[in-house]
Design an enzyme around this catalytic site. Structure first.
Site, PDB file in Angstrom:
ATOM      1  N   PRO A   1     -11.976  -0.758  -2.139  1.00  0.00           N
ATOM      2  CA  PRO A   1     -13.286  -1.623  -1.785  1.00  0.00           C
ATOM      3  C   PRO A   1     -14.668  -0.398  -2.346  1.00  0.00           C
ATOM      4  O   PRO A   1     -14.630  -0.187  -1.076  1.00  0.00           O
ATOM      5  CB  PRO A   1     -12.658  -2.935  -1.232  1.00  0.00           C
ATOM      6  CG  PRO A   1     -11.708  -2.725  -0.660  1.00  0.00           C
ATOM      7  CD  PRO A   1     -10.998  -1.221  -0.610  1.00  0.00           C
TER       8      PRO A   1
ATOM      9  N   HIS B   1      -8.017   0.690   2.147  1.00  0.00           N
ATOM     10  CA  HIS B   1      -7.776  -0.787   2.355  1.00  0.00           C
ATOM     11  C   HIS B   1      -6.323  -0.690   3.201  1.00  0.00           C
ATOM     12  O   HIS B   1      -6.264  -2.143   3.851  1.00  0.00           O
ATOM     13  CB  HIS B   1      -7.471  -1.615   1.197  1.00  0.00           C
ATOM     14  CG  HIS B   1      -7.871  -2.730   0.443  1.00  0.00           C
ATOM     15  ND1 HIS B   1      -8.034  -3.561   1.567  1.00  0.00           N
ATOM     16  CD2 HIS B   1      -8.398  -3.635   0.080  1.00  0.00           C
ATOM     17  CE1 HIS B   1      -7.860  -4.987   1.590  1.00  0.00           C
ATOM     18  NE2 HIS B   1      -8.241  -4.852   0.646  1.00  0.00           N
TER      19      HIS B   1
ATOM     20  N   SER C   1     -10.782 -12.915  -4.540  1.00  0.00           N
ATOM     21  CA  SER C   1     -10.300 -13.018  -3.483  1.00  0.00           C
ATOM     22  C   SER C   1     -11.951 -13.741  -2.903  1.00  0.00           C
ATOM     23  O   SER C   1     -12.613 -14.336  -3.483  1.00  0.00           O
ATOM     24  CB  SER C   1     -10.860 -11.378  -2.845  1.00  0.00           C
ATOM     25  OG  SER C   1     -11.582 -11.343  -1.167  1.00  0.00           O
TER      26      SER C   1
ATOM     27  N   TYR D   1       0.643  -1.157  -0.025  1.00  0.00           N
ATOM     28  CA  TYR D   1      -0.019   0.467   0.043  1.00  0.00           C
ATOM     29  C   TYR D   1       0.821   1.261   0.032  1.00  0.00           C
ATOM     30  O   TYR D   1       1.083   1.791  -1.239  1.00  0.00           O
ATOM     31  CB  TYR D   1      -0.911  -0.133   1.014  1.00  0.00           C
ATOM     32  CG  TYR D   1      -2.006  -0.996   1.292  1.00  0.00           C
ATOM     33  CD1 TYR D   1      -2.542  -0.566   0.521  1.00  0.00           C
ATOM     34  CD2 TYR D   1      -1.760  -2.251   2.385  1.00  0.00           C
ATOM     35  CE1 TYR D   1      -3.962  -2.102   0.533  1.00  0.00           C
ATOM     36  CE2 TYR D   1      -2.834  -3.472   2.123  1.00  0.00           C
ATOM     37  CZ  TYR D   1      -3.881  -3.349   0.955  1.00  0.00           C
ATOM     38  OH  TYR D   1      -5.161  -4.077   0.780  1.00  0.00           O
TER      39      TYR D   1
END
Length: 512
Positions: free
Chosen positions: A24, A268, A502, A11
């Site tokens: 998301p 996230h 996922s 990230y």
């Protein structure tokens, strides 16, 4: 140490914009609004639920999650649940950082309510008045809904800056910080418990923005379908709609549309989806709209409109940001399909893991399109370990490849499967390399291998996090020079994930 390596690699060092690439978005079950009072009441109940959850966290009485299988009842790390509220991602020129809210109670707690691109500070708790009641909250939100459309001038689209490439946003944030008014505004936003974004609905024609001629996936709210609503939650629709009605760095953004569509967008890097979604679902299930009435009297203090001082230079930066964000959304292909043939219950009756089944279907689909498999990422929770987040289940394994080849009977890419799309009287004689029993056996072997890799990962025996740790450690001990293993072509190819999946997709499978 491994957690910090992983956080930066996954990230903080990534320079891509947060919307579409990282954050998301998720629509929740739509609700029914008949008046603007209903909007304010529903928003107030959600915020009251957020405050109640914050009190549970502060008390230290949050129940500990436990593993449901594979060393059943083993306690899971709960750190992810304590990070989201009050935290914010901070852009950096080379590497981002995180503002983590301090644990414990505070005399004042507030949220940021944004409506028509104008932001307001709304208190949930103050040192003078204590906890704000649901009635007062509803009244305060109603004040925002009444005030925002009546502003003499349109507010600057500051929120859209957070949707930019990270280095560019960091530079623009530094420019904003040169003014003391902007410093206070940024501090209020970045330390708020969460964002509440009240949107105007995207028009039903928005789906045609990138999918000309696309048919709807099933209307759920008025004439808006699943695809339309998911676009709203992921990016807001662009500068002409709601993309500036956001602050994508905030960990939790609750999005409510005036037509009853609502959902969340979350940053996230602080936690995985279950730590966010579980809380929102729990709050939603506990709502009781009859308990709250909406008055016309605001609480003390009333909602505070957040000011900005925008120089001509910053105004030009905002204009450039709108162009970049609108282009990114225009290039974003997203379409929701609903498959109603069967779901996880049928798969389980076939003695197959729904996760393994779905992953193998993805491998077969890719093989049919391109004639080969690629490195595939599937997240595996590692919460059995302190600060554990995820490791990588590599679904493109030899067993999946052998089964995909067999299913395609040795044909090349983009060739239909046997009898697919043909009428009975048009079928030609075809010779199968594998009979059905052999195909079933190869499928069973591939399913077992997929499950085996999954179990290895959740029990801490995955390969990607250990390799990441070795790579970063080698740089630290060799003056920034990476070991030759990690610059090898094979290693680099293995870490280019052209398919990223996922287990969350299993949530979409109907319980049939």
């Amino acid at each position: 140490m491994a957690y910090n390596y992983w956080l930066n690699d996954m990230y903080m060092d990534v320079r891509l914009p947060l919307p579409i690439n990282s954050n998301p978005g998720m629509p929740m079950p739509p609700v029914r609004f008949t008046t603007v009072h209903d909007v304010a009441r529903f928003a107030a109940l959600l915020l009251a639920g957020i405050m109640k959850h914050k009190e549970l966290l502060d008390s230290g009485n949050l129940p500990i999650d436990r593993a449901g299988s594979r060393e059943k009842n083993q306690p899971l790390c709960m750190a992810q649940y304590y990070r989201p509220l009050g935290s914010c991602r901070i852009p950096g020129v080379e590497r981002d950082s995180q503002h983590l809210a301090e644990r414990g109670t505070r005399p004042d707690e507030h949220v940021i309510v944004v409506c028509r691109n104008q932001m307001y500070c709304v208190y949930l708790k103050t040192s003078q008045s204590g906890k704000i009641s649901e009635t007062e909250l509803a009244s305060n939100i109603l004040h925002v809904l009444s005030d925002a459309p009546c502003l003499a001038t349109k507010p600057p689209l500051v929120g859209i800056l957070t949707a930019e490439e990270r280095t560019r946003w960091a530079t623009n944030r530094n420019l904003l910080l040169e003014n003391e008014v902007n410093q206070n505004s940024l501090m209020l936003i970045e330390r708020a418990l969460c964002m509440l974004c009240i949107d105007e609905p995207l028009p039903n024609t928005f789906n045609a923005y990138t999918f000309t001629g696309a048919s709807p996936t099933g209307y759920l709210v008025g004439d808006r379908d699943d695809t339309n609503m998911l676009h709203e939650m992921i990016h807001g629709g662009g500068s002409a709609y709601n993309s500036a009605n956001r602050w994508f760095d905030k960990v939790l953004q609750i999005i409510i549309c005036t037509d009853g569509t609502w959902g969340i967008n979350y940053e996230h890097s602080f936690s995985e989806g279950d730590a966010i979604v579980n809380v929102i679902e729990k709050i939603y299930k506990n709502l009781d709209e009859k308990q709250t009435a909406c008055n016309s009297v605001t609480s003390d203090p009333p909602p505070e409109r957040i000011p900005w001082v925008i120089t001509p230079q910053m105004d030009e930066r905002i204009r450039q940001a709108t162009i970049a964000v609108d282009k990114a959304i225009g290039d974003f292909d997203l379409y929701v399909y609903r498959y109603r043939g069967y779901g996880k219950n049928f798969i389980k009756k076939c003695k197959c893991s729904p996760d393994a089944f779905l992953q193998l279907m993805l491998q077969l689909s890719y093989f049919k399109l391109y004639g080969h498999l690629v490195a595939t990422y599937e997240s595996a929770s590692t919460r059995r370990f302190l600060l554990g987040r995820v490791d990588c289940i590599r679904a493109a394994h030899n067993e999946a490849l052998e089964w995909a080849r067999a299913m395609c009977q040795g044909e090349g890419a983009n060739v239909p499967l046997e009898s697919e799309g043909e009428e009975d009287d048009e079928r030609k004689v075809k010779f199968s390399i594998y009979n059905k029993d052999k195909l079933k056996e190869l499928f069973r072997i591939a399913c077992n291998r997929q499950t085996e890799i999954m179990v290895q990962n959740i029990l801490g025996q995955g390969i990607d996090i250990p390799l990441l740790g070795l790579r970063e450690a080698s740089k630290e001990f060799n003056n920034g020079q990476v070991h030759e293993l990690f610059s090898h072509e094979t290693f680099q190819t293995a870490n280019i994930f052209l398919m990223s999946t996922s287990q969350v997709c299993l949530l979409l499978m109907q319980n049939i």
